[in-house]
Design an enzyme around this catalytic site. Structure first.
Site, mmCIF file in Angstrom:
data_model
loop_
_atom_site.group_PDB
_atom_site.id
_atom_site.type_symbol
_atom_site.label_atom_id
_atom_site.label_comp_id
_atom_site.label_asym_id
_atom_site.label_seq_id
_atom_site.Cartn_x
_atom_site.Cartn_y
_atom_site.Cartn_z
ATOM 1 N N LYS A 1 -1.526 -38.392 -9.347
ATOM 2 C CA LYS A 1 -2.195 -39.605 -8.862
ATOM 3 C C LYS A 1 -2.516 -39.522 -7.371
ATOM 4 C CE LYS A 1 -0.107 -42.532 -12.393
ATOM 5 N NZ LYS A 1 0.681 -43.757 -12.671
ATOM 6 N N ASP B 1 -0.710 -48.676 -10.309
ATOM 7 C CA ASP B 1 -0.410 -48.152 -11.631
ATOM 8 C C ASP B 1 -0.539 -49.322 -12.607
ATOM 9 O OD1 ASP B 1 0.838 -46.498 -13.738
ATOM 10 O OD2 ASP B 1 2.565 -47.814 -13.408
ATOM 11 N N MET B 2 -0.613 -49.026 -13.896
ATOM 12 C CA MET B 2 -0.801 -50.109 -14.864
ATOM 13 C C MET B 2 0.492 -50.456 -15.605
ATOM 14 S SD MET B 2 -3.839 -51.357 -14.608
ATOM 15 C CE MET B 2 -4.328 -52.105 -16.161
#
Length: 299
Positions: free
Chosen positions: A225, A39-40
């Site tokens: 996701k 994830d960012m």
């Protein structure tokens, strides 16, 4: 466009532990590791949306040499995510799962584009238009759509995460567009009671997932996701057990719980922690890079 996928779905047993005091990831790279997904915001990126590129560049090279793919999985727009990893610097990811799993790209080619049916989108937008003080941007395979009525501050925030966008005069003008995710922002936060009412009002047309205290994403039912990552695994012929995933929020929980090495950040939400097997240092302590540094050391 679709591709065969390895199902990281609701039927896949969760591997996460309920204890928030999860152990640190293995110091040595797992022998079966073939893919790292991150994830960012709140995970790979520090506060302020930065990361140590000088540190990551040699790690990225050693990951390639070891035959381990690098994937970015985020609720943000594909164009925004690619901007963090210049191809000219050798940083480009092998795959991108964007819009919380609705859009999936591998090796520069889109494998999946998902959007909400027209009638469902119309119902969702009507619900959102009736909520005072709520800002949002609708995003999809063709870009994002932002209302002209948003404040300059909100425009700056929303377009940072959705750089490919166009303005619309009214909420209803988004009807008929291909929309796969709607990002909601409200500085007052989103109490559970509001989320429950929103879920009921949406009637299954879209599903809310928490991405931060003041941020909620509405996503396509069945797309998240984990499902997007499953498309990539099918494309590359990999198994979930060969994956390590890092995350910090509720919209990472499915992904963390359905891979071999689910790793929550020390700053992660309770939902992310409960889904993960391991815990890494916080994002502001470069937790992802520290784990990757152990797994891909210099000779």
């Amino acid at each position: 466009m679709t591709s065969a996928s390895i199902p990281l779905s609701e039927s896949t047993p969760l591997t996460g532990a309920s204890d928030s005091a999860a152990p640190a990831p293995p110091l040595r790279r797992p022998a079966d590791l073939r893919l790292v997904a991150v994830d960012m915001d709140g995970t790979f990126l520090r506060t302020g949306s930065t990361y140590d590129r000088a540190c990551f560049a040699p790690l990225r090279r050693r990951m390639r040499e070891a035959g381990v793919r690098f994937v970015v999985a985020s609720g943000n727009q594909e164009a925004q995510l690619l901007g963090f990893f210049p191809d000219a610097d050798g940083l480009a990811p092998d795959g991108v799962v964007s819009d919380n799993g609705a859009i999936v790209m591998a090796d520069g080619v889109r494998l999946l584009e998902t959007h909400v049916p027209t009638d469902a989108l119309e119902r969702v937008l009507a619900v959102l238009d009736g909520v005072d003080g709520l800002s949002f941007v609708a995003s999809g395979p063709d870009g994002a759509y932002l209302r002209e009525s948003e404040t300059p501050e909100m425009r700056k925030l929303l377009t940072f995460y959705h750089p490919r966008f166009r303005y619309v005069a009214r909420t209803a003008d988004i009807n008929g567009r291909r929309v796969s995710k709607i990002a909601l922002v409200d500085g007052r936060g989103f109490p559970q009671a509001f989320l429950d009412r929103l879920t009921e009002a949406l009637g299954g047309a879209m599903v809310p997932v928490v991405s931060g205290h003041d941020s909620v994403d509405l996503i396509v039912p069945g797309r998240h996701k984990a499902s997007g990552l499953g498309v990539l695994l099918g494309h590359w012929g990999l198994a979930p057990t060969q994956v390590a995933a890092f995350g910090d929020s509720g919209n990472d929980a499915e992904m963390l719980g359905r891979v071999g090495y689910g790793i929550a950040m020390a700053n992660a939400s309770a939902a992310a922690r409960s889904a993960a097997r391991f815990m890494a240092p916080a994002n502001d302590d470069d937790g992802v890079l520290r784990v990757l540094g152990d797994w891909f050391p210099a000779d």
